[in-house]
Scaffold this motif. Sequence first.
Motif, PDB file in Angstrom:
ATOM      1  N   UNK A  86      11.041  18.706  53.804  1.00 43.89           N
ATOM      2  CA  UNK A  86      10.546  19.798  54.646  1.00 43.89           C
ATOM      3  C   UNK A  86      10.179  19.222  56.012  1.00 43.89           C
ATOM      4  N   UNK A  87      11.196  19.079  56.862  1.00 44.11           N
ATOM      5  CA  UNK A  87      11.049  18.479  58.184  1.00 44.11           C
ATOM      6  C   UNK A  87      11.387  19.497  59.256  1.00 44.11           C
ATOM      7  N   UNK A  88      10.852  19.289  60.442  1.00 44.24           N
ATOM      8  CA  UNK A  88      11.284  19.986  61.646  1.00 44.24           C
ATOM      9  C   UNK A  88      11.985  18.944  62.506  1.00 44.24           C
ATOM     10  N   UNK A  89      13.302  19.118  62.675  1.00 45.50           N
ATOM     11  CA  UNK A  89      14.103  18.105  63.348  1.00 45.50           C
ATOM     12  C   UNK A  89      14.727  18.676  64.606  1.00 45.50           C
ATOM     13  N   UNK A  90      14.525  17.967  65.711  1.00 45.64           N
ATOM     14  CA  UNK A  90      15.203  18.255  66.967  1.00 45.64           C
ATOM     15  C   UNK A  90      16.270  17.187  67.185  1.00 45.64           C
TER      16      UNK A  90
ATOM     17  N   UNK B 141      18.266   5.876  54.665  1.00 41.92           N
ATOM     18  CA  UNK B 141      17.632   6.114  55.957  1.00 41.92           C
ATOM     19  C   UNK B 141      16.283   6.807  55.797  1.00 41.92           C
ATOM     20  N   UNK B 142      16.191   7.733  54.863  1.00 35.50           N
ATOM     21  CA  UNK B 142      14.902   8.392  54.607  1.00 35.50           C
ATOM     22  C   UNK B 142      13.833   7.354  54.271  1.00 35.50           C
ATOM     23  N   UNK B 143      14.182   6.405  53.423  1.00 35.96           N
ATOM     24  CA  UNK B 143      13.220   5.370  53.042  1.00 35.96           C
ATOM     25  C   UNK B 143      12.961   4.405  54.199  1.00 35.96           C
ATOM     26  N   UNK B 144      14.033   3.974  54.881  1.00 35.82           N
ATOM     27  CA  UNK B 144      13.884   2.980  55.939  1.00 35.82           C
ATOM     28  C   UNK B 144      13.067   3.507  57.118  1.00 35.82           C
ATOM     29  N   UNK B 145      13.270   4.785  57.460  1.00 37.52           N
ATOM     30  CA  UNK B 145      12.550   5.397  58.578  1.00 37.52           C
ATOM     31  C   UNK B 145      11.218   5.988  58.152  1.00 37.52           C
ATOM     32  N   UNK B 146      10.917   5.916  56.875  1.00 38.13           N
ATOM     33  CA  UNK B 146       9.668   6.445  56.310  1.00 38.13           C
ATOM     34  C   UNK B 146       9.501   7.926  56.653  1.00 38.13           C
ATOM     35  N   UNK B 147      10.563   8.688  56.398  1.00 40.57           N
ATOM     36  CA  UNK B 147      10.511  10.131  56.600  1.00 40.57           C
ATOM     37  C   UNK B 147       9.797  10.785  55.429  1.00 40.57           C
ATOM     38  N   UNK B 148       9.045  11.856  55.710  1.00 30.51           N
ATOM     39  CA  UNK B 148       8.269  12.531  54.670  1.00 30.51           C
ATOM     40  C   UNK B 148       8.077  13.991  55.037  1.00 30.51           C
ATOM     41  N   UNK B 149       7.797  14.804  54.034  1.00 32.08           N
ATOM     42  CA  UNK B 149       7.552  16.236  54.245  1.00 32.08           C
ATOM     43  C   UNK B 149       6.507  16.455  55.343  1.00 32.08           C
ATOM     44  N   UNK B 150       6.763  17.482  56.152  1.00 30.74           N
ATOM     45  CA  UNK B 150       5.796  17.883  57.155  1.00 30.74           C
ATOM     46  C   UNK B 150       5.935  17.205  58.496  1.00 30.74           C
TER      47      UNK B 150
END
Length: 279
Positions: free
Chosen positions: A102-106, A71-80
């Motif tokens: 290093x994400x801020x997640x709601x 999911x990190x790769x598919x959603x293109x999640x990245x630090x910041x």
Amino acid sequence: MARLAQMVSVRSVPPGGGRSPIRDARVRASGHSTRDVESYYQHNTPAYLRGFGEFFQGSRPDSDEQLVSYTIEAAQLADGQDVLDAGCGVGGPALAFASHLDLRIEGVTLAPAQVDEARTRIAKAELKGSVAVRQGDFHQLATLYPGRQFDRVLLLESLCHAESYRDVLAGARDLLKPGGKIYIKDFYAVDHRARPERTEAQNTDLKRLTDIYKLVVPDLPSVLDLVSELGFQLVYLRMPEFEPTYRHWAQYEVETGRPWSPHTQPGEVIQGFELLAQS
């Protein structure tokens, strides 16, 4: 795995017409309420935890770590990044993403039981990023968060519970920063217009799926049509590129004592899809 985008026409005719239990994603679902979804998860969250674990997803690879990495790769999640998990359950994915990046997640969820469970888990976690979960209706995102706040909005098998796909996706669009992206992972109803002999069994299976899980699956073309109409630019539309397991789903049904038990193969009734689009 073959990409789906080449297979989908923007002009959508939902299979089976008005008699079909397959929803048109462009219009509000009939006879399906947010209140019922809230009650369903308020009652069944303990069984979800015993059956699915922290990740309430029916289409997934076998291990939690595989699912998180995928999911990190598919959603293109990245630090910041600032991320919204709309329909976050007990915060399992959010906590996992924040432990890797290093994400801020709601997170937002309807069920108070899920908010309580998520906050307990957040308090115990040691994270690179930060996670916060609140109770709320993802049809009303503008009342919950300031506009243009997020780099990503995630809908991880939660959109199928919506009364109105339009309200949820329009609200998500308005919360994204310029260039932000929405990631949807969910199910669509297989199109059997070329195989009408399969329609009756599919309709029976879909009606039972709706009754048990308080969700209504759409036809795929109407999803793509709505995403385009709302001004999103498609990055990709595809089948999930992992080998799926359904043992978690089966274990959940053992826990509840309410098996879906489709008359045909599940893959002839619904299929998983994932979509990434830019605002």
